[in-house]
Design an enzyme around this catalytic site. Structure first.
Site, PDB file in Angstrom:
ATOM      1  N   LYS A  40       2.418  -3.229   6.570  1.00 15.43           N
ATOM      2  CA  LYS A  40       2.715  -3.430   5.145  1.00 15.43           C
ATOM      3  C   LYS A  40       4.213  -3.322   4.887  1.00 15.43           C
ATOM      4  O   LYS A  40       4.803  -4.124   4.161  1.00 15.43           O
ATOM      5  CB  LYS A  40       1.950  -2.407   4.292  1.00 15.43           C
ATOM      6  CG  LYS A  40       0.457  -2.649   4.237  1.00 15.43           C
ATOM      7  CD  LYS A  40       0.119  -3.986   3.582  1.00 15.43           C
ATOM      8  CE  LYS A  40      -1.373  -4.197   3.444  1.00 15.43           C
ATOM      9  NZ  LYS A  40      -1.716  -5.498   2.816  1.00 15.43           N
ATOM     10  N   SER A  42       0.831  -1.200   0.000  1.00 18.92           N
ATOM     11  CA  SER A  42       0.000   0.000   0.000  1.00 18.92           C
ATOM     12  C   SER A  42       0.864   1.248   0.000  1.00 18.92           C
ATOM     13  O   SER A  42       1.928   1.275   0.615  1.00 18.92           O
ATOM     14  CB  SER A  42      -0.897   0.013   1.251  1.00 18.92           C
ATOM     15  OG  SER A  42      -1.541   1.272   1.386  1.00 18.92           O
ATOM     16  N   TYR A  97      -1.138   0.154  10.493  1.00 20.10           N
ATOM     17  CA  TYR A  97      -1.465  -0.517   9.228  1.00 20.10           C
ATOM     18  C   TYR A  97      -0.305  -0.365   8.238  1.00 20.10           C
ATOM     19  O   TYR A  97       0.170  -1.344   7.666  1.00 20.10           O
ATOM     20  CB  TYR A  97      -2.747   0.068   8.627  1.00 20.10           C
ATOM     21  CG  TYR A  97      -2.986  -0.363   7.207  1.00 20.10           C
ATOM     22  CD1 TYR A  97      -2.976   0.561   6.171  1.00 20.10           C
ATOM     23  CD2 TYR A  97      -3.196  -1.701   6.895  1.00 20.10           C
ATOM     24  CE1 TYR A  97      -3.177   0.174   4.865  1.00 20.10           C
ATOM     25  CE2 TYR A  97      -3.404  -2.106   5.587  1.00 20.10           C
ATOM     26  CZ  TYR A  97      -3.382  -1.161   4.574  1.00 20.10           C
ATOM     27  OH  TYR A  97      -3.576  -1.551   3.265  1.00 20.10           O
TER      28      TYR A  97
HETATM   29  P1  NAD Z   1     -11.042  -6.408   1.500  1.00 11.10           P
HETATM   30  O1  NAD Z   1     -11.215  -6.327   2.967  1.00 11.10           O
HETATM   31  O2  NAD Z   1     -12.192  -6.247   0.602  1.00 11.10           O
HETATM   32  O3  NAD Z   1     -10.337  -7.807   1.106  1.00 11.10           O
HETATM   33  C1  NAD Z   1      -9.500  -8.486   1.997  1.00 11.10           C
HETATM   34  C2  NAD Z   1      -9.979  -9.926   2.048  1.00 11.10           C
HETATM   35  O4  NAD Z   1      -9.161 -10.647   2.950  1.00 11.10           O
HETATM   36  C3  NAD Z   1     -11.422 -10.031   2.559  1.00 11.10           C
HETATM   37  O5  NAD Z   1     -12.152 -10.916   1.743  1.00 11.10           O
HETATM   38  C4  NAD Z   1     -11.261 -10.608   3.966  1.00 11.10           C
HETATM   39  O6  NAD Z   1     -12.346 -11.429   4.348  1.00 11.10           O
HETATM   40  C5  NAD Z   1      -9.980 -11.413   3.805  1.00 11.10           C
HETATM   41  N1  NAD Z   1      -9.259 -11.628   5.061  1.00 11.10           N
HETATM   42  C6  NAD Z   1      -9.007 -10.727   6.044  1.00 11.10           C
HETATM   43  N2  NAD Z   1      -8.314 -11.304   7.034  1.00 11.10           N
HETATM   44  C7  NAD Z   1      -8.076 -12.601   6.648  1.00 11.10           C
HETATM   45  C8  NAD Z   1      -7.405 -13.693   7.236  1.00 11.10           C
HETATM   46  N3  NAD Z   1      -6.846 -13.606   8.442  1.00 11.10           N
HETATM   47  N4  NAD Z   1      -7.386 -14.867   6.562  1.00 11.10           N
HETATM   48  C9  NAD Z   1      -7.982 -14.988   5.339  1.00 11.10           C
HETATM   49  N5  NAD Z   1      -8.646 -13.985   4.739  1.00 11.10           N
HETATM   50  C10 NAD Z   1      -8.669 -12.800   5.394  1.00 11.10           C
HETATM   51  O7  NAD Z   1      -9.902  -5.357   1.136  1.00 11.10           O
HETATM   52  P2  NAD Z   1      -9.333  -4.937  -0.300  1.00 11.10           P
HETATM   53  O8  NAD Z   1      -9.629  -3.495  -0.462  1.00 11.10           O
HETATM   54  O9  NAD Z   1      -9.748  -5.897  -1.330  1.00 11.10           O
HETATM   55  O10 NAD Z   1      -7.748  -5.061  -0.038  1.00 11.10           O
HETATM   56  C11 NAD Z   1      -7.066  -6.241  -0.406  1.00 11.10           C
HETATM   57  C12 NAD Z   1      -5.633  -6.039  -0.016  1.00 11.10           C
HETATM   58  O11 NAD Z   1      -5.127  -4.847  -0.632  1.00 11.10           O
HETATM   59  C13 NAD Z   1      -5.424  -5.843   1.483  1.00 11.10           C
HETATM   60  O12 NAD Z   1      -4.237  -6.519   1.873  1.00 11.10           O
HETATM   61  C14 NAD Z   1      -5.231  -4.341   1.642  1.00 11.10           C
HETATM   62  O13 NAD Z   1      -4.403  -4.024   2.749  1.00 11.10           O
HETATM   63  C15 NAD Z   1      -4.572  -3.974   0.343  1.00 11.10           C
HETATM   64  N6  NAD Z   1      -4.807  -2.581  -0.064  1.00 11.10           N
HETATM   65  C16 NAD Z   1      -6.085  -2.104  -0.168  1.00 11.10           C
HETATM   66  C17 NAD Z   1      -6.287  -0.768  -0.537  1.00 11.10           C
HETATM   67  C18 NAD Z   1      -7.655  -0.178  -0.636  1.00 11.10           C
HETATM   68  O14 NAD Z   1      -7.773   1.068  -0.579  1.00 11.10           O
HETATM   69  N7  NAD Z   1      -8.688  -0.983  -0.776  1.00 11.10           N
HETATM   70  C19 NAD Z   1      -5.189   0.043  -0.815  1.00 11.10           C
HETATM   71  C20 NAD Z   1      -3.907  -0.490  -0.703  1.00 11.10           C
HETATM   72  C21 NAD Z   1      -3.732  -1.821  -0.331  1.00 11.10           C
HETATM   73  C1  WQD Z   2      -9.471  10.081   0.390  1.00 17.55           C
HETATM   74  C2  WQD Z   2      -9.630  11.584   0.532  1.00 17.55           C
HETATM   75  C3  WQD Z   2      -9.830  12.310   2.817  1.00 17.55           C
HETATM   76  C4  WQD Z   2     -13.705  10.361   3.492  1.00 17.55           C
HETATM   77  C5  WQD Z   2      -6.991   5.155   2.627  1.00 17.55           C
HETATM   78  C6  WQD Z   2      -6.005   4.477   3.496  1.00 17.55           C
HETATM   79  C7  WQD Z   2      -4.930   3.861   2.658  1.00 17.55           C
HETATM   80  C8  WQD Z   2      -5.517   3.006   1.554  1.00 17.55           C
HETATM   81  C9  WQD Z   2      -6.534   3.775   0.735  1.00 17.55           C
HETATM   82  C10 WQD Z   2      -5.386   0.721   2.303  1.00 17.55           C
HETATM   83  C11 WQD Z   2      -8.813  12.172   1.681  1.00 17.55           C
HETATM   84  C12 WQD Z   2     -11.108  12.593   2.037  1.00 17.55           C
HETATM   85  C13 WQD Z   2     -12.532  10.809   2.922  1.00 17.55           C
HETATM   86  C14 WQD Z   2     -14.705  11.300   3.843  1.00 17.55           C
HETATM   87  C15 WQD Z   2     -13.306  13.060   3.008  1.00 17.55           C
HETATM   88  N1  WQD Z   2      -6.127   1.835   2.081  1.00 17.55           N
HETATM   89  N2  WQD Z   2     -12.337  12.116   2.679  1.00 17.55           N
HETATM   90  N3  WQD Z   2     -14.471  12.612   3.580  1.00 17.55           N
HETATM   91  O1  WQD Z   2      -7.159   8.187   3.364  1.00 17.55           O
HETATM   92  O2  WQD Z   2      -6.301   8.485   0.977  1.00 17.55           O
HETATM   93  O3  WQD Z   2      -6.351   6.212   1.983  1.00 17.55           O
HETATM   94  O4  WQD Z   2      -7.516   4.267   1.667  1.00 17.55           O
HETATM   95  O5  WQD Z   2      -4.245   0.543   2.003  1.00 17.55           O
HETATM   96  O6  WQD Z   2      -4.143   3.081   3.519  1.00 17.55           O
HETATM   97  O7  WQD Z   2      -5.396   5.448   4.344  1.00 17.55           O
HETATM   98  O8  WQD Z   2      -8.468   7.316   1.352  1.00 17.55           O
HETATM   99  O9  WQD Z   2     -10.837   7.426   0.765  1.00 17.55           O
HETATM  100  O10 WQD Z   2     -10.191   7.595   3.222  1.00 17.55           O
HETATM  101  O11 WQD Z   2      -9.723   9.517   1.682  1.00 17.55           O
HETATM  102  O12 WQD Z   2     -13.108  14.263   2.798  1.00 17.55           O
HETATM  103  O13 WQD Z   2     -15.800  10.954   4.372  1.00 17.55           O
HETATM  104  O14 WQD Z   2     -10.988  11.874   0.819  1.00 17.55           O
HETATM  105  O15 WQD Z   2      -9.507  13.373   3.701  1.00 17.55           O
HETATM  106  O16 WQD Z   2      -8.360  13.444   1.301  1.00 17.55           O
HETATM  107  P1  WQD Z   2      -7.035   7.660   1.973  1.00 17.55           P
HETATM  108  P2  WQD Z   2      -9.888   7.910   1.800  1.00 17.55           P
END
Ligand code: NAD
Ligand code: WQD
Length: 342
Positions: free
Chosen positions: A154, A126, A150
């Site tokens: 990562k 991430s 978090y």
């Molecule tokens: P999500 O929560 O939709 O998907 C994660 C999946 O992992 C879910 O289906 C959940 O049930 C499963 N899970 C959680 N803990 C588990 C465990 N202990 N064993 C087996 N399964 C487990 O989230 P996502 O948005 O699809 O994210 C997927 C990956 O990408 C995550 O590792 C997250 O950290 C990373 N990521 C997400 C974002 C984002 O903004 N969505 C951004 C950067 C990185």
């Molecule tokens: C986006 C923008 C907020 C909600 C997060 C995690 C990051 C990654 C992606 C896992 C920002 C603004 C948001 C609201 C708002 N996830 N905002 N009102 O914070 O960039 O990243 O998700 O890896 O780890 O930190 O995403 O969608 O929360 O916010 O104004 O109700 O929207 O301030 O500028 P963020 P976000």
């Protein structure tokens, strides 16, 4: 065609990536503990693609269970590791849970992979591990300075994976890619699968979508005084289908290539402010969306935008979908599935 293990494949990014992988002809075994998803997502992936996948309920922290999956499903050519927890606020309240799931779970997976001779891994990292960047756009060489548990988890898994791969001469056949996602949004254009956050959404796009549906009364814009063009926070939003394609390209690059360690930003390289995203969503839904500007959210930064140049150079991959498509596809999913997967 490869035989792949997809951890967390029932989740938001995992389910969309499974669609692309199945359409590319790969065979999939998905494990998920359904902490933040449900089996219906995978059933819809099968309907969308006309292909089947194997789905098993399993926790990545459960070593014996993981070894049983490897033993029973034969040799995997590679693993894509999505399973994990991803809520920044929750990680601050429960750091040990995040270290247990994200770090110990990844350690258990790496152990099972090594024990079964599987040394090709794509890891869901991430951009949050960059913390508050010195400048934008952010390259992979930028300092790693996570500011919450978090992000720390990562960074730790990236370091652990690298240590494993480098512990044997010539990476001993490990093919490893850490993909640093920026802000994935949107949904599959069919509206069949999408993001189904539990409870009140933390993230901007699902929250806007729920306000547009009338489920929430108004959007709070966290800060109107950031050092950005319109004062609201700027992020690098990437369509989840572009992200899914990036995973497929990365995996195939690893399978075709030599032992290697890749670290890649997956983003558009374009910054979009909260107010710009809101305006784009309003154009899609055809009406204004109630909102107010409030104080900044603790832990937020003004701007995070990817430098996606290395992914383009190494993989020939770049984003293709527009902000309007992100909003339209996310809205289509929301309208067809007001209760998520039910
Ligand atoms: P999500 O929560 O939709 O998907 C994660 C999946 O992992 C879910 O289906 C959940 O049930 C499963 N899970 C959680 N803990 C588990 C465990 N202990 N064993 C087996 N399964 C487990 O989230 P996502 O948005 O699809 O994210 C997927 C990956 O990408 C995550 O590792 C997250 O950290 C990373 N990521 C997400 C974002 C984002 O903004 N969505 C951004 C950067 C990185
Ligand atoms: C986006 C923008 C907020 C909600 C997060 C995690 C990051 C990654 C992606 C896992 C920002 C603004 C948001 C609201 C708002 N996830 N905002 N009102 O914070 O960039 O990243 O998700 O890896 O780890 O930190 O995403 O969608 O929360 O916010 O104004 O109700 O929207 O301030 O500028 P963020 P976000």
């Amino acid at each position: 065609m490869a035989r792949l293990l997809i951890t967390g494949g029932a989740g938001f990014i995992g389910s969309h990536t499974c669609v692309v992988l199945l359409q590319a002809g790969h065979e999939l075994v998905v494990i998920d503990n359904f902490h933040n998803s449900c089996p219906e997502a995978c059933r819809r992936v099968e309907r969308l693609t006309g292909r089947t996948l194997v789905l098993e309920q399993a926790d990545v922290r459960d070593g014996p269970r993981l070894n049983s999956v490897f033993d029973r499903h034969g040799r995997f050519d590679g693993v894509i590791h999505f399973a994990g927890l991803k809520a920044v606020g929750e990680s601050v309240k429960e750091p040990l849970l995040y270290w247990h799931v994200n770090v110990c779970g990844s350690r258990t997976l790496l152990q099972a992979m090594a024990a079964h001779g599987c040394r090709t891994l794509v890891f869901s990292s991430s951009a949050t591990l960059y913390g508050n960047p010195d400048s934008n756009p952010i390259a992979e060489t930028a300092p790693i300075r996570p500011v919450n548990p978090y992000g720390q988890s990562k960074a730790a898994v990236e370091r652990m994976s690298r240590d494993v791969a480098e512990s044997q001469p010539g990476c001993k056949g490990w093919r490893l890619a850490c993909l640093r996602y920026f802000n994935p949004v949107g949904a599959h254009p069919s509206g069949e699968i999408g993001e189904a956050p539990q409870g009140i959404p933390d993230n901007l796009f699902p929250f806007i979508s729920q306000v547009a549906m009338g489920e929430r009364s108004s959007l709070d814009v966290f800060g109107g005084d950031w050092p950005t063009p319109d004062g609201s926070g700027v992020r690098d939003y990437i369509h989840v289908m572009d992200l899914a394609a990036g995973h497929c390209v990365t995996l195939e690059h690893l399978l075709d290539g030599q032992p290697q360690l890749l670290t890649l930003n997956l983003g558009s390289g374009c910054g979009t402010s909260v107010l710009q995203a809101l305006a784009a969503f309003e154009r899609v839904v055809g009406r204004s969306i109630p909102h107010r500007i409030v104080a900044r959210r603790p832990g937020d930064v003004a701007m995070t935008v990817a430098d996606p140049g290395r992914a383009a150079a190494v993989l020939g991959w770049q984003t293709e979908r527009t902000l309007a498509e992100m909003c339209a596809d996310g809205w289509h999913w929301q309208q067809r599935n007001p209760l998520g997967f039910g």
